[in-house]
Scaffold this motif. Structure first.
Motif, mmCIF file in Angstrom:
data_model
loop_
_atom_site.group_PDB
_atom_site.id
_atom_site.type_symbol
_atom_site.label_atom_id
_atom_site.label_comp_id
_atom_site.label_asym_id
_atom_site.label_seq_id
_atom_site.Cartn_x
_atom_site.Cartn_y
_atom_site.Cartn_z
ATOM 1 N N VAL A 10 -2.490 -8.250 -6.078
ATOM 2 C CA VAL A 10 -1.721 -7.470 -7.089
ATOM 3 C C VAL A 10 -1.622 -8.248 -8.167
ATOM 4 C CG1 VAL A 10 0.381 -6.081 -7.531
ATOM 5 C CG2 VAL A 10 -0.596 -6.351 -5.265
ATOM 6 N N GLU A 11 -2.583 -8.188 -9.097
ATOM 7 C CA GLU A 11 -2.527 -9.178 -10.272
ATOM 8 C C GLU A 11 -3.002 -8.876 -11.334
ATOM 9 O OE1 GLU A 11 -0.870 -11.516 -11.887
ATOM 10 O OE2 GLU A 11 -0.489 -12.835 -10.196
ATOM 11 N N GLY A 48 1.960 -12.528 -6.310
ATOM 12 C CA GLY A 48 2.079 -13.739 -7.016
ATOM 13 C C GLY A 48 3.433 -14.327 -7.078
ATOM 14 N N GLU A 105 6.703 -15.331 -8.983
ATOM 15 C CA GLU A 105 7.398 -14.931 -9.971
ATOM 16 C C GLU A 105 7.262 -15.170 -11.330
ATOM 17 O OE1 GLU A 105 8.605 -14.881 -6.822
ATOM 18 O OE2 GLU A 105 10.282 -13.384 -6.647
ATOM 19 N N GLY A 116 2.138 -16.103 -10.935
ATOM 20 C CA GLY A 116 1.307 -15.274 -10.526
ATOM 21 C C GLY A 116 0.659 -15.979 -9.211
ATOM 22 N N ILE A 144 -1.568 -2.890 -12.390
ATOM 23 C CA ILE A 144 -0.466 -1.627 -12.946
ATOM 24 C C ILE A 144 -0.784 -1.756 -14.282
ATOM 25 C CG2 ILE A 144 1.381 -0.547 -12.338
ATOM 26 C CD1 ILE A 144 1.687 -2.530 -9.892
ATOM 27 N N MET A 170 0.373 -1.100 -18.033
ATOM 28 C CA MET A 170 1.708 -1.116 -18.621
ATOM 29 C C MET A 170 1.522 -0.707 -20.092
ATOM 30 S SD MET A 170 3.054 -4.554 -16.723
ATOM 31 C CE MET A 170 4.613 -4.839 -17.881
ATOM 32 N N SER A 184 4.761 -8.197 -17.674
ATOM 33 C CA SER A 184 4.614 -8.068 -16.286
ATOM 34 C C SER A 184 5.601 -7.200 -15.610
ATOM 35 C CB SER A 184 4.209 -9.067 -15.445
ATOM 36 O OG SER A 184 5.326 -10.103 -15.402
ATOM 37 N N LEU A 185 5.480 -6.613 -14.734
ATOM 38 C CA LEU A 185 6.405 -5.957 -13.778
ATOM 39 C C LEU A 185 7.166 -6.965 -12.953
ATOM 40 C CD1 LEU A 185 4.528 -2.570 -12.697
ATOM 41 C CD2 LEU A 185 6.407 -2.658 -14.188
HETATM 42 C C1 LIG Z 1 6.349 -11.478 -12.838
HETATM 43 S S1 LIG Z 1 4.606 -11.567 -12.405
HETATM 44 C C2 LIG Z 1 3.967 -13.159 -12.802
HETATM 45 C C3 LIG Z 1 4.161 -13.648 -14.128
HETATM 46 C C4 LIG Z 1 3.051 -13.353 -15.024
HETATM 47 N N1 LIG Z 1 1.929 -14.306 -14.611
HETATM 48 C C5 LIG Z 1 3.644 -13.542 -16.425
HETATM 49 O O1 LIG Z 1 2.843 -14.310 -17.073
HETATM 50 O O2 LIG Z 1 4.188 -12.757 -17.036
HETATM 51 C C6 LIG Z 1 4.794 -11.589 -10.668
HETATM 52 C C7 LIG Z 1 3.955 -10.915 -9.840
HETATM 53 O O3 LIG Z 1 4.109 -9.323 -10.005
HETATM 54 C C8 LIG Z 1 3.067 -8.940 -9.713
HETATM 55 N N2 LIG Z 1 2.754 -8.061 -10.980
HETATM 56 C C9 LIG Z 1 3.391 -7.863 -12.052
HETATM 57 N N3 LIG Z 1 3.281 -7.084 -12.908
HETATM 58 C C10 LIG Z 1 2.139 -6.336 -12.566
HETATM 59 C C11 LIG Z 1 1.088 -5.558 -13.127
HETATM 60 N N4 LIG Z 1 1.476 -4.891 -14.058
HETATM 61 N N5 LIG Z 1 0.127 -5.346 -12.303
HETATM 62 C C12 LIG Z 1 -0.588 -5.907 -11.229
HETATM 63 N N6 LIG Z 1 0.469 -7.005 -10.669
HETATM 64 C C13 LIG Z 1 1.772 -7.068 -11.267
HETATM 65 C C14 LIG Z 1 1.895 -10.025 -9.513
HETATM 66 O O4 LIG Z 1 1.550 -10.182 -8.207
HETATM 67 C C15 LIG Z 1 2.331 -11.224 -10.186
HETATM 68 O O5 LIG Z 1 1.741 -12.354 -9.761
#
Ligand SMILES: C[S@@+](CC[C@H](N)C(=O)[O-])C[C@H]1O[C@@H](n2cnc3c(N)ncnc32)[C@H](O)[C@@H]1O
Length: 172
Positions: free
Chosen positions: A102-103, A126, A128, A131, A146, A148, A154-155
């Motif tokens: 999920v990334e 990943g 928080e 990732g 997913i 957006m 990100s979520l």
């Molecule tokens: C808060 S995110 C990681 C931070 C991200 N690399 C950033 O720069 O904002 C934490 C994890 O949530 C998942 N994730 C969050 N939003 C996502 C999305 N829109 N699609 C797929 N995975 C998502 C992924 O597993 C990701 O590694």
């Protein structure tokens, strides 16, 4: 909806399937680099809802976080990973499980295009902040994103994991 009635707990209990044994072992959500315990608790509740297990590294703070987050107060299916999480993931892959990351990557498919899981599937989440690290990305069969439209990058990881679990379980 004027005649609609909120279902009672006995109604809901009758609708649910009963778990035959302690472990579903078909969908395994794997937050392999967790940072916040509260996200683990949220994901554990989704695991119960869709009939999934969770795999987490055996770090000292995690059992407490899961016990605290297990708001259902029932035993949940947790696979504890001793040692390196990338090696555990490689073993799952070698054993025939599909590995879904999920990334947000430049090769990710969209959530809408992810089919229902037909075999044992490990869903990798990943860290928080950073990732999925390169050694985790290298072991994925597919990554799912997913879509957006807002301004955030990100979520929340538990929200992202829950959406993917529902899609793989074929419940939405
Ligand atoms: C808060 S995110 C990681 C931070 C991200 N690399 C950033 O720069 O904002 C934490 C994890 O949530 C998942 N994730 C969050 N939003 C996502 C999305 N829109 N699609 C797929 N995975 C998502 C992924 O597993 C990701 O590694």
């Amino acid at each position: 909806m004027t005649a609609a009635r909120v279902k009672s707990r006995p109604d809901l209990r009758r609708e649910r399937r009963q778990r035959a044994h302690g472990c579903w072992n078909h969908l395994i959500i794997a937050p392999l680099w967790p940072k916040h315990g509260v996200n683990l608790g949220t994901m554990l509740r989704t695991c119960d809802a869709v009939g999934a297990c969770m795999a987490v590294p055996r770090k000292p703070w995690i059992p407490d976080a899961l016990a605290h987050g297990n708001t259902l107060r029932k035993p949940q299916c947790v696979h504890w990973i001793n040692g390196r999480v990338d090696r555990w993931l490689a073993r799952q892959r070698a054993g025939g499980s599909a590995i879904v990351g999920v990334e947000l990557t430049d090769e990710s498919i969209r959530l809408a295009d992810l089919p229902t899981a037909r075999r044992r599937t490990v869903i990798v989440l990943g860290h928080e902040s950073t990732g999925i690290p390169p050694e985790g990305l290298a072991l994925l069969d597919v990554a799912v994103e997913i879509p957006m439209v807002g301004t955030g990058h990100s979520l929340n990881v538990a929200v992202a994991g829950s959406l993917v679990l529902y899609k793989l379980a074929g419940l939405c």
